[in-house]
Design a protein around this motif. Structure first.
Motif, PDB file in Angstrom:
ATOM      1  N   LYS A 116       2.288  -9.820  -3.794  1.00  0.00           N
ATOM      2  CA  LYS A 116       2.484  -9.566  -2.371  1.00  0.00           C
ATOM      3  C   LYS A 116       2.969 -10.846  -1.684  1.00  0.00           C
ATOM      4  N   SER A 133       4.478   5.648  -7.529  1.00  0.00           N
ATOM      5  CA  SER A 133       5.585   6.472  -7.047  1.00  0.00           C
ATOM      6  C   SER A 133       6.698   6.502  -8.085  1.00  0.00           C
ATOM      7  N   ILE A 141      11.507   0.711  -0.941  1.00  0.00           N
ATOM      8  CA  ILE A 141      10.616  -0.046  -0.046  1.00  0.00           C
ATOM      9  C   ILE A 141       9.335   0.741   0.269  1.00  0.00           C
ATOM     10  N   PRO A 142       9.414   2.031   0.647  1.00  0.00           N
ATOM     11  CA  PRO A 142       8.173   2.789   0.877  1.00  0.00           C
ATOM     12  C   PRO A 142       7.277   2.843  -0.362  1.00  0.00           C
ATOM     13  N   ILE A 191       7.065   0.558  -2.760  1.00  0.00           N
ATOM     14  CA  ILE A 191       6.453  -0.772  -2.914  1.00  0.00           C
ATOM     15  C   ILE A 191       5.311  -0.943  -1.920  1.00  0.00           C
ATOM     16  N   GLU A 192       5.514  -0.509  -0.681  1.00  0.00           N
ATOM     17  CA  GLU A 192       4.456  -0.607   0.341  1.00  0.00           C
ATOM     18  C   GLU A 192       3.240   0.233  -0.053  1.00  0.00           C
ATOM     19  N   LYS A 193       3.491   1.400  -0.621  1.00  0.00           N
ATOM     20  CA  LYS A 193       2.391   2.263  -1.083  1.00  0.00           C
ATOM     21  C   LYS A 193       1.589   1.582  -2.187  1.00  0.00           C
ATOM     22  N   TYR A 249       1.315  -1.625  -2.768  1.00  0.00           N
ATOM     23  CA  TYR A 249       0.600  -2.785  -2.237  1.00  0.00           C
ATOM     24  C   TYR A 249      -0.677  -2.394  -1.480  1.00  0.00           C
ATOM     25  N   LYS A 250      -0.802  -1.135  -1.096  1.00  0.00           N
ATOM     26  CA  LYS A 250      -2.050  -0.686  -0.461  1.00  0.00           C
ATOM     27  C   LYS A 250      -3.208  -0.657  -1.458  1.00  0.00           C
ATOM     28  N   THR A 263      -2.526  -6.340  -4.743  1.00  0.00           N
ATOM     29  CA  THR A 263      -1.614  -7.392  -4.275  1.00  0.00           C
ATOM     30  C   THR A 263      -0.560  -7.725  -5.320  1.00  0.00           C
TER      31      THR A 263
END
Length: 324
Positions: free
Chosen positions: A138, A169, A178-179, A181-183, A185-186, A189
């Protein structure tokens, strides 16, 4: 004299409920003539033994508890915690420090195999095929174009340290990266992005049974969803075919690779690993060292096919641990 067995369950991750189900199944099937099992809930806000709805606090100095002025200690821990802290090595390091025997591999092996990218780096050195992959922490700078150039599309974006397909995903387009990767990282890290492998997915359990490394019958995974995600694993959106529909040659090769992976990682106790067969060659995806233990879970299905009941499976794990 019957041995006192603490079945630890719960944990600190998204897999709490799944772990509680596994732990309850172990409690149900453990031979009460040989063992006195205790349900121990390891949760972020409390470590407690639960007896008929009453909670007794664990003394972390020696992992004991007191009931009606009597101190009760344990002879062995049955680890049923998926995710942190049971599957990532943290809790096992504590048990090692207090000289408590447990059913899992040593803490370092647990920590290593929980970290997908570190596990891949080890098995690659032994010639085990894997997907093409890239890793990020992250905060790292990355280029979506460079990722796609390396791993291609579709690809998988995964949390590096997580289980039960949380945060994963399947990405088909540049815009979805990008979405995804963000998912991921939730959940963690650190993330892992892997190329899509087009082939037959199989899952294979390898355990220590009666002192021998034993490869269980192979399960073929046919997901109703786009991949073997949470719904496919736990909500019936997949077919789990045991034994897998493989040729004798394919079956032999999967078993050879599965045993090699187990041994090069210096594993002991339970494991269940995922592979994709591409051009007859198993490609290693990941290893689970605290696999699901419900009646419908994959490893118990494989044990049953092999001729091992749940009671025998759990008893063997405890007896192997007590020998250590």
């Amino acid at each position: 004299m019957k041995k006192n067995i603490a079945i630890v369950m719960g944990g600190y991750s998204s897999e709490v409920e799944i772990s509680l189900q596994s732990g309850a199944v172990v409690y149900k099937h453990l031979d009460k003539e040989k063992y006195t099992p205790y349900s121990v809930h390891i949760l972020p806000n409390k470590w407690v033994v639960v007896i008929e709805g009453v909670e007794y606090t664990i003394d972390k100095n020696d992992f004991s508890f007191t009931k009606e002025n009597t101190k009760i200690t344990f002879d062995c821990i049955f680890n049923a915690i998926h995710g942190a802290p049971g599957e990532n090595g943290s809790l096992l390091a504590y048990f090692d420090l207090i000289h408590m025997k447990h059913t899992s591999a040593p803490f370092y092996q647990m920590a290593l195999t929980f970290n997908k990218r570190d596990t891949l780096s080890v098995v690659k050195q032994y010639g085990i095929p894997t997907a093409t992959s890239v890793y990020f922490n992250k905060g790292d700078h990355f280029s979506v174009e460079e990722i796609i150039n390396k791993v291609g599309l579709p690809c998988f974006v995964k949390p590096n340290n997580a289980g039960s397909s949380f945060g994963i995903s399947k990405v088909y387009t540049k815009e979805e990266m990008i979405p995804a990767i963000e998912k991921a990282y939730k959940e963690d890290t650190e993330i892992l992005i892997e190329s899509f492998l087009d082939g037959t997915e199989v899952s294979v359990g390898v355990i220590q049974y009666k002192g021998e490394t034993t490869v269980l019958p192979i399960t073929e995974i046919v997901s109703d969803n786009d991949f073997f995600d949470y719904e496919a694993k736990y909500l019936g959106k997949s077919q789990e075919i045991t034994p897998a529909r493989l040729t004798q040659q394919q079956e032999q090769r999967v078993k050879e690779v599965a045993q090699k992976v187990y041994e090069v990682l210096n594993m002991s106790g339970f494991s269940r690993s995922e592979y994709i067969l591409v051009n007859e060659e198993p490609h290693f995806l990941e290893m689970n060292t605290v696999p699901g233990m419900t009646e419908a879970s994959i490893l118990p299905q494989q044990a049953n096919e092999f001729g091992i009941t749940l009671a025998q499976l759990f008893e063997n794990a405890i007896e192997e641990a007590l020998k250590k």
